[in-house]
Design a protein around this motif. Structure first.
Motif, PDB file in Angstrom:
ATOM      1  N   ASP A   1       1.027  -1.268   0.056  1.00 26.79           N
ATOM      2  CA  ASP A   1      -0.103   0.105   0.100  1.00 26.79           C
ATOM      3  C   ASP A   1       0.811   0.415  -0.370  1.00 26.79           C
ATOM      4  OD1 ASP A   1      -2.249  -1.679  -0.292  1.00 26.79           O
ATOM      5  OD2 ASP A   1      -2.259  -1.194   2.131  1.00 26.79           O
ATOM      6  N   ASP A   2       2.325   1.419   0.843  1.00 21.56           N
ATOM      7  CA  ASP A   2       2.652   3.001   0.894  1.00 21.56           C
ATOM      8  C   ASP A   2       3.469   2.411  -0.661  1.00 21.56           C
ATOM      9  OD1 ASP A   2       1.948   3.225   3.242  1.00 21.56           O
ATOM     10  OD2 ASP A   2       3.917   2.214   4.339  1.00 21.56           O
ATOM     11  N   ALA A   3       4.146   1.575  -1.157  1.00 21.57           N
ATOM     12  CA  ALA A   3       4.563   1.724  -2.090  1.00 21.57           C
ATOM     13  C   ALA A   3       3.764   1.813  -3.708  1.00 21.57           C
ATOM     14  CB  ALA A   3       5.405   0.134  -2.713  1.00 21.57           C
ATOM     15  N   ALA A   4       2.585   1.141  -3.284  1.00 21.93           N
ATOM     16  CA  ALA A   4       1.714   2.034  -4.071  1.00 21.93           C
ATOM     17  C   ALA A   4       1.221   3.047  -4.491  1.00 21.93           C
ATOM     18  CB  ALA A   4       0.192   1.296  -3.968  1.00 21.93           C
ATOM     19  N   ALA A   5       1.039   4.177  -3.126  1.00 18.25           N
ATOM     20  CA  ALA A   5       1.457   5.242  -2.702  1.00 18.25           C
ATOM     21  C   ALA A   5       1.927   6.322  -2.738  1.00 18.25           C
ATOM     22  CB  ALA A   5       0.231   5.624  -1.351  1.00 18.25           C
TER      23      ALA A   5
ATOM     24  N   ARG B   1      -2.034  -9.566  -4.397  1.00 15.70           N
ATOM     25  CA  ARG B   1      -3.914  -9.893  -3.361  1.00 15.70           C
ATOM     26  C   ARG B   1      -4.037  -8.087  -2.789  1.00 15.70           C
ATOM     27  NH1 ARG B   1      -5.386 -15.228   0.484  1.00 15.70           N
ATOM     28  NH2 ARG B   1      -5.683 -16.070  -2.077  1.00 15.70           N
ATOM     29  N   ALA B   2      -3.083  -7.902  -2.220  1.00  6.91           N
ATOM     30  CA  ALA B   2      -3.572  -6.618  -0.965  1.00  6.91           C
ATOM     31  C   ALA B   2      -3.856  -5.337  -1.592  1.00  6.91           C
ATOM     32  CB  ALA B   2      -2.297  -6.437  -0.252  1.00  6.91           C
ATOM     33  N   LEU B   3      -3.389  -4.837  -3.662  1.00  4.34           N
ATOM     34  CA  LEU B   3      -3.852  -4.373  -4.567  1.00  4.34           C
ATOM     35  C   LEU B   3      -5.376  -4.345  -5.115  1.00  4.34           C
ATOM     36  CD1 LEU B   3      -0.324  -2.927  -5.284  1.00  4.34           C
ATOM     37  CD2 LEU B   3      -1.654  -2.037  -3.715  1.00  4.34           C
ATOM     38  N   GLY B   4      -5.610  -5.532  -4.712  1.00  6.26           N
ATOM     39  CA  GLY B   4      -7.035  -5.892  -5.176  1.00  6.26           C
ATOM     40  C   GLY B   4      -6.823  -7.050  -6.690  1.00  6.26           C
ATOM     41  N   GLY B   5      -5.860  -7.480  -6.988  1.00  5.00           N
ATOM     42  CA  GLY B   5      -5.620  -8.405  -7.872  1.00  5.00           C
ATOM     43  C   GLY B   5      -6.111 -10.398  -7.760  1.00  5.00           C
ATOM     44  N   GLU B   6      -5.816 -10.752  -8.258  1.00  7.04           N
ATOM     45  CA  GLU B   6      -6.143 -12.319  -8.101  1.00  7.04           C
ATOM     46  C   GLU B   6      -5.257 -13.064  -8.180  1.00  7.04           C
ATOM     47  OE1 GLU B   6      -9.031 -15.576  -9.634  1.00  7.04           O
ATOM     48  OE2 GLU B   6      -9.583 -14.394 -10.738  1.00  7.04           O
TER      49      GLU B   6
ATOM     50  N   GLY C   1      -5.084  -0.488 -11.699  1.00  9.46           N
ATOM     51  CA  GLY C   1      -3.922   0.487 -12.813  1.00  9.46           C
ATOM     52  C   GLY C   1      -1.914  -0.415 -12.909  1.00  9.46           C
ATOM     53  N   ALA C   2      -1.978  -1.377 -12.273  1.00  9.60           N
ATOM     54  CA  ALA C   2      -0.400  -2.132 -12.747  1.00  9.60           C
ATOM     55  C   ALA C   2      -0.633  -2.235 -14.143  1.00  9.60           C
ATOM     56  CB  ALA C   2      -0.858  -3.283 -11.897  1.00  9.60           C
ATOM     57  N   VAL C   3       1.100  -2.079 -14.468  1.00  9.00           N
ATOM     58  CA  VAL C   3       1.929  -2.176 -16.061  1.00  9.00           C
ATOM     59  C   VAL C   3       2.233  -3.326 -16.256  1.00  9.00           C
ATOM     60  CG1 VAL C   3       2.543  -1.062 -17.318  1.00  9.00           C
ATOM     61  CG2 VAL C   3       1.355  -0.047 -16.156  1.00  9.00           C
TER      62      VAL C   3
ATOM     63  N   GLN D   1       5.058 -11.772 -15.318  1.00 11.87           N
ATOM     64  CA  GLN D   1       5.826 -12.774 -14.713  1.00 11.87           C
ATOM     65  C   GLN D   1       6.373 -11.150 -13.995  1.00 11.87           C
ATOM     66  OE1 GLN D   1       8.210 -14.802 -14.433  1.00 11.87           O
ATOM     67  NE2 GLN D   1       7.184 -16.557 -14.903  1.00 11.87           N
ATOM     68  N   ALA D   2       6.251 -10.073 -14.300  1.00 13.04           N
ATOM     69  CA  ALA D   2       6.397  -8.720 -13.906  1.00 13.04           C
ATOM     70  C   ALA D   2       5.718  -7.559 -13.548  1.00 13.04           C
ATOM     71  CB  ALA D   2       8.139  -7.891 -14.524  1.00 13.04           C
ATOM     72  N   TYR D   3       5.271  -6.886 -13.393  1.00 15.78           N
ATOM     73  CA  TYR D   3       4.448  -5.357 -13.411  1.00 15.78           C
ATOM     74  C   TYR D   3       4.775  -4.450 -12.142  1.00 15.78           C
ATOM     75  CZ  TYR D   3       1.875  -7.014  -8.866  1.00 15.78           C
ATOM     76  OH  TYR D   3       1.531  -7.109  -7.845  1.00 15.78           O
ATOM     77  N   ARG D   4       4.030  -3.425 -12.634  1.00 14.54           N
ATOM     78  CA  ARG D   4       4.670  -1.614 -11.784  1.00 14.54           C
ATOM     79  C   ARG D   4       3.881  -1.136 -11.286  1.00 14.54           C
ATOM     80  NH1 ARG D   4       6.144   1.092 -16.130  1.00 14.54           N
ATOM     81  NH2 ARG D   4       4.621   2.267 -15.948  1.00 14.54           N
ATOM     82  N   VAL D   5       3.887  -0.601 -10.641  1.00 12.94           N
ATOM     83  CA  VAL D   5       2.348   0.144  -9.961  1.00 12.94           C
ATOM     84  C   VAL D   5       2.486   1.738  -9.457  1.00 12.94           C
ATOM     85  CG1 VAL D   5       0.496   0.273  -7.898  1.00 12.94           C
ATOM     86  CG2 VAL D   5       1.219  -1.765  -9.299  1.00 12.94           C
ATOM     87  N   GLY D   6       2.465   2.427  -9.715  1.00 16.49           N
ATOM     88  CA  GLY D   6       2.555   3.619 -10.175  1.00 16.49           C
ATOM     89  C   GLY D   6       3.915   3.995 -10.789  1.00 16.49           C
ATOM     90  N   ASP D   7       4.882   4.591  -9.974  1.00 15.70           N
ATOM     91  CA  ASP D   7       6.456   4.833 -10.633  1.00 15.70           C
ATOM     92  C   ASP D   7       7.495   4.072  -9.778  1.00 15.70           C
ATOM     93  OD1 ASP D   7       6.724   6.757  -8.577  1.00 15.70           O
ATOM     94  OD2 ASP D   7       7.187   8.236  -9.977  1.00 15.70           O
ATOM     95  N   ARG D   8       6.887   3.454  -7.782  1.00  9.41           N
ATOM     96  CA  ARG D   8       7.943   3.204  -7.295  1.00  9.41           C
ATOM     97  C   ARG D   8       7.627   1.363  -6.603  1.00  9.41           C
ATOM     98  NH1 ARG D   8       9.023   7.160  -2.572  1.00  9.41           N
ATOM     99  NH2 ARG D   8      11.054   6.610  -3.110  1.00  9.41           N
ATOM    100  N   LEU D   9       6.214   1.328  -7.193  1.00 13.62           N
ATOM    101  CA  LEU D   9       6.785  -0.438  -6.699  1.00 13.62           C
ATOM    102  C   LEU D   9       6.484  -1.259  -7.805  1.00 13.62           C
ATOM    103  CD1 LEU D   9       3.283  -2.332  -4.986  1.00 13.62           C
ATOM    104  CD2 LEU D   9       4.198  -3.234  -6.652  1.00 13.62           C
ATOM    105  N   TYR D  10       7.217  -2.316  -7.962  1.00 12.13           N
ATOM    106  CA  TYR D  10       7.371  -3.470  -9.239  1.00 12.13           C
ATOM    107  C   TYR D  10       7.809  -4.152  -7.997  1.00 12.13           C
ATOM    108  CZ  TYR D  10       9.546   0.028 -11.625  1.00 12.13           C
ATOM    109  OH  TYR D  10      10.109   1.390 -12.527  1.00 12.13           O
ATOM    110  N   ALA D  11       7.428  -5.442  -9.314  1.00 19.20           N
ATOM    111  CA  ALA D  11       6.922  -6.457  -8.965  1.00 19.20           C
ATOM    112  C   ALA D  11       7.619  -8.032  -9.631  1.00 19.20           C
ATOM    113  CB  ALA D  11       5.928  -7.269  -8.073  1.00 19.20           C
TER     114      ALA D  11
END
Length: 241
Positions: A87-91, A108-113, A162-164, A175-185
Motif C-alpha cells: 500500500d505504501d509503495a503504491a502510494a 492480493r493486497a492491491l486488488g488483483g487475483e 492500475g498495474a502495468v 512475470q513482472a509488473y509496476r504500480v505507479g512509479d515506485r512499486l515493482y514486482a
C-alpha cells in the motif's frame, strides 16, 4: 533514510542469510547500504516508509493462496506487513521490489487475483518484455528476451487495478509488473547466481517444488543457464531509489 532494506520472508535462517547475500551482491551494495529485517519474527516497523528509501522482498516457502486456516500466526503477520508495504509503495511513500512469494502478497493486497493455475517448475525459464517493459526505467535496458530462475506454486491471474505488465511468458503470464512509479514486482527471482540457486534448491529439496531425485538434473540446467539480465533490474532499482 539513506539505506535500502532486504525484507526476509523465509523461516529457514541459512536460506535467508544466503538470499540476503545474493541481493546485496546483485545490487552491488555494502552491508551498511542494504540492511536486513526479518519479517518472519518481527513485523514491519511503523516508520518503515521514512526509515528506508526502498525495500526488496525475498521469496518464501509460504504461499499467499494457502488456506487461511493452515497459515501460522507468523505467516499472517508477515503477509499483513507486506500488504502494508505494498500500500505504501503504491502510494509512492517508499520504493519496493517484491519477488516470487512477494508478488503474490502485493497482488492480493492491491486488488488483483492470485491462483494456483500458473506454477512454474524449478529452474531456468524464458521471459519476454512487453512494450511497456521495454519503455520502463528499470526494465527497459534489459534484453527483450532473457532467461530467469523460477520455483513457485502460484501466480498472478489478474493484475491489480492500475498495474502495468512489464514481462510475461507462456507458463505464467504475469512475470513482472509496476504500480505507479515506485512499486515493482517479479514472479521470477532476479537475485541469485546459478550456484546460489542450487544451494537454495538443496534447502527446499523436499518442499514440493521438484522431485528430490531430479536435483542433479535440474541443478545442471541451472548452472548452464545464462543469467545476465535479471540482476540488472536490482542494480537499476538500487540506483534509481
Amino acid at each position: 533514510m539513506t539505506s535500502l532494506v532486504y525484507l526476509c520472508a523465509r523461516p529457514q535462517e541459512g536460506a535467508a542469510a544466503a538470499e540476503y547475500e545474493s541481493f546485496r551482491s546483485a545490487m552491488r551494495l555494502s552491508e551498511d547500504e542494504l540492511e536486513r529485517w526479518d519479517l518472519v519474527r518481527d513485523p514491519l516497523p511503523a516508520d518503515a516508509s521514512s526509515r528506508w528509501r526502498g525495500a526488496v522482498v525475498g521469496g518464501s516457502p509460504f504461499n499467499v493462496t494457502d488456506p487461511e486456516e493452515t497459515k501460522t500466526d507468523a505467516q499472517r503477520r508477515l503477509e499483513a506487513s507486506l500488504a502494508r508495504l505494498a500500500d505504501d509503495a503504491a502510494a509512492g511513500r517508499i520504493a519496493a521490489l517484491f519477488t516470487c512469494y512477494g508478488i503474490g502478497v502485493a497482488t492480493r493486497a492491491l486488488g488483483g487475483e492470485v491462483t494456483r493455475a500458473y506454477p512454474e517448475d524449478t529452474g531456468p525459464t524464458p521471459v519476454a518484455l512487453t512494450a511497456d517493459g521495454r519503455a520502463d526505467p528499470l526494465f527497459g535496458a534489459l534484453a527483450h528476451r532473457f532467461t530467469a530462475l523460477t520455483a513457485h506454486k502460484e501466480g498472478t491471474a489478474t493484475l491489480p487495478p492500475g498495474a502495468v505488465l512489464l514481462a510475461e511468458n507462456d507458463g505464467c503470464p504475469v512475470q513482472a509488473y509496476r504500480v505507479g512509479d515506485r512499486l515493482y514486482a517479479t514472479q521470477f527471482h532476479p537475485e541469485p547466481t546459478g550456484h546460489a540457486f542450487t544451494e537454495r534448491m538443496a534447502v527446499y529439496r523436499d518442499g514440493g517444488y521438484f522431485a528430490a531425485p531430479d536435483y542433479d538434473r535440474i541443478a545442471a540446467k541451472v548452472l548452464a543457464a545464462s543469467l545476465s539480465e535479471p540482476p540488472r533490474i536490482l542494480r537499476a532499482f538500487a540506483t534509481a531509489f
